[in-house]
Design a protein around this motif. Sequence first.
Motif, short mmCIF file in Angstrom:
data_model
loop_
_atom_site.label_atom_id
_atom_site.label_comp_id
_atom_site.label_asym_id
_atom_site.label_seq_id
_atom_site.Cartn_x
_atom_site.Cartn_y
_atom_site.Cartn_z
N GLU A 30 7.31 -22.59 -26.69
CA GLU A 30 7.11 -22.86 -28.10
C GLU A 30 7.62 -24.26 -28.45
O GLU A 30 8.75 -24.62 -28.16
CB GLU A 30 7.88 -21.83 -28.94
CG GLU A 30 7.09 -21.42 -30.14
CD GLU A 30 7.85 -20.39 -30.94
OE1 GLU A 30 8.95 -20.00 -30.54
OE2 GLU A 30 7.33 -20.01 -31.97
N ALA A 31 6.72 -24.99 -29.10
CA ALA A 31 6.95 -26.42 -29.30
C ALA A 31 8.32 -26.70 -29.89
O ALA A 31 8.69 -26.18 -30.94
CB ALA A 31 5.87 -26.97 -30.22
N GLY A 32 9.06 -27.56 -29.21
CA GLY A 32 10.28 -28.09 -29.80
C GLY A 32 11.46 -27.16 -29.81
O GLY A 32 12.57 -27.59 -29.55
N ARG A 33 11.27 -25.87 -30.02
CA ARG A 33 12.40 -25.00 -30.26
C ARG A 33 13.49 -25.13 -29.22
O ARG A 33 14.66 -25.20 -29.56
CB ARG A 33 11.94 -23.54 -30.32
CG ARG A 33 12.96 -22.62 -30.94
CD ARG A 33 12.53 -21.19 -30.85
NE ARG A 33 12.65 -20.68 -29.49
CZ ARG A 33 13.60 -19.85 -29.10
NH1 ARG A 33 14.49 -19.42 -29.95
NH2 ARG A 33 13.66 -19.42 -27.86
N ASP A 34 13.03 -25.20 -27.96
CA ASP A 34 14.02 -25.21 -26.90
C ASP A 34 14.21 -26.58 -26.26
O ASP A 34 14.85 -26.68 -25.24
CB ASP A 34 13.60 -24.22 -25.80
CG ASP A 34 13.80 -22.80 -26.26
OD1 ASP A 34 12.93 -21.98 -25.97
OD2 ASP A 34 14.81 -22.53 -26.94
N ALA A 35 13.67 -27.61 -26.89
CA ALA A 35 13.68 -28.92 -26.24
C ALA A 35 15.09 -29.37 -25.87
O ALA A 35 15.27 -30.13 -24.94
CB ALA A 35 13.00 -29.96 -27.12
N ALA A 36 16.08 -28.91 -26.63
CA ALA A 36 17.45 -29.37 -26.36
C ALA A 36 18.22 -28.39 -25.48
O ALA A 36 19.41 -28.60 -25.23
CB ALA A 36 18.18 -29.57 -27.68
N SER A 319 9.63 -24.22 -19.05
CA SER A 319 11.04 -24.39 -18.69
C SER A 319 11.94 -23.81 -19.79
O SER A 319 11.72 -24.06 -20.97
CB SER A 319 11.36 -25.87 -18.52
OG SER A 319 12.76 -26.05 -18.38
N ARG A 320 12.97 -23.09 -19.37
CA ARG A 320 13.90 -22.55 -20.36
C ARG A 320 14.98 -23.56 -20.72
O ARG A 320 15.66 -23.42 -21.72
CB ARG A 320 14.54 -21.26 -19.82
CG ARG A 320 13.63 -20.04 -19.93
CD ARG A 320 14.04 -18.99 -18.93
NE ARG A 320 14.03 -19.58 -17.58
CZ ARG A 320 14.62 -19.04 -16.52
NH1 ARG A 320 15.27 -17.93 -16.63
NH2 ARG A 320 14.54 -19.63 -15.34
N HIS A 321 15.13 -24.57 -19.86
CA HIS A 321 16.19 -25.56 -20.10
C HIS A 321 15.65 -26.97 -19.97
O HIS A 321 16.05 -27.73 -19.07
CB HIS A 321 17.36 -25.32 -19.13
CG HIS A 321 17.96 -23.95 -19.26
ND1 HIS A 321 18.12 -23.07 -18.21
CD2 HIS A 321 18.39 -23.29 -20.37
CE1 HIS A 321 18.66 -21.94 -18.65
NE2 HIS A 321 18.82 -22.04 -19.96
N PRO A 322 14.73 -27.35 -20.87
CA PRO A 322 14.05 -28.65 -20.73
C PRO A 322 14.98 -29.86 -20.82
O PRO A 322 14.70 -30.88 -20.19
CB PRO A 322 13.05 -28.68 -21.89
CG PRO A 322 13.10 -27.37 -22.55
CD PRO A 322 14.26 -26.59 -22.02
#
Length: 425
Positions: A30-36, A319-322
């Motif tokens: 999902e876009a952005g949510r997990d980017a950090a 990826s879960r940890h981008p």
Amino acid sequence: MGWSRVPGRVLLAVAVLLAAHAGFGAPAVEAGRDAAARGPVTLATASDLTRYLGPLLDDWNRAHPGEEATLVELPDSADETRAQMIAELRAGGGRFDVLNLDVTLTAEFAAAGWTVPLDRGDYPLDAFLPPVVETATYRGRLHAVPYVTNAGLLYYRKDVLEREGVRPPRTWAELERQARSIAPRYGLDGYAGQFLPYEGLAANATEAVRSAGGSFLGDEGERVTVDSAATARGLAFLADGFRDGWIPREALTYKEEESRLAFTGGRLLFLRNWPYVHASANAPGSKVAGRFGTVPLPGPDGPGTSVLGGSNLAISAHSRHPRTAADLIAYLTSEPVQRRVLTEGSLPPVRAGLYTDPELVAAYPYLPTLRESVLAAEPRPKSPRYDQVSLAVQAVVHDALALRTTPGEAVERLARELAEIAGRD
Ligand code: GLC
């Protein structure tokens, strides 16, 4: 229409809708949510030439508790690694975080939405060899970071050619003459490359065809350009070698390693292969240590054309940890680690400065030739359907090299098959 051709945006929207509807947690993509997001990550890579990676990742792991990187080794051929990566990505799995992608795959993975587009400003792209950065972009956007580059070289038996008082070949005619007349006197086979039907054969065929001035497709894969006398001439160079016996029939089954073993086992006068062979050909157990040299690939009237190989590091859309994945990519492409890619992995780095570093040039005298070969190398077409194009090239060219069809017939068949692939929606 197969799911593979549905644009990633649409798949993403469908996935988000389905997830919301079914009350599932949001997918990692999902876009952005997990980017950090930070945490443990995996690096998925073909399993050949990976021994040096363990110590590199150990160093990373010591410095990044809680964000450890684990190596996931896939098969050693480019095609099978691609298939396993795609199976995982299509299933929506988060098993892979960083993908070590052959340069031929950037377009397909980007178009399918399987990789995360990257911000150019986050990476020191000016420090990389320029053609290599091109292989990591698709439609103007960066989809991966260059990691290892590659260009085909001609390995030759220096001891044998010196005894004969001849210089290494610069043209196809010289190569053929030496392979035919000199090799048998020393009990050697003449010439080999990688001719089993897989991506390596597509690379060898592309080199022969481009050296003759022909091509299979336009650079962006949008036009079929195969139908020319030059393309037939390129294929004929290889087919004639099989017909006249200066390429052994056994080479129809060679990938990189089989062909390398023929050379390091002292059975071959000339070998087309990638730069990694330098280290193993000089290692204990090699019968040609200190007795070989490399030159650019010959062509019809002088140096020919190498294909630009190598691989780039991309972040999987699942990826879960981008954030950790991005940091791991920055680490693996940093100057100190790139130096170790060369010194411990024997693979060609992507950082331009290393090719003129006096210490490295003294230890690896082939670096200047390699740099020239990489800068002059031709990329394979940037098409999201490159895999289909390559499969057609592999099958048709293999038939021509096994002398089941003529080079002229091969060109006609490829013209039909590539047009059909280009016309698919
Ligand atoms: C090497 C090259 C890669 C190429 C493959 C073919 O790994 O780096 O680009 O596709 O060989 O076997």
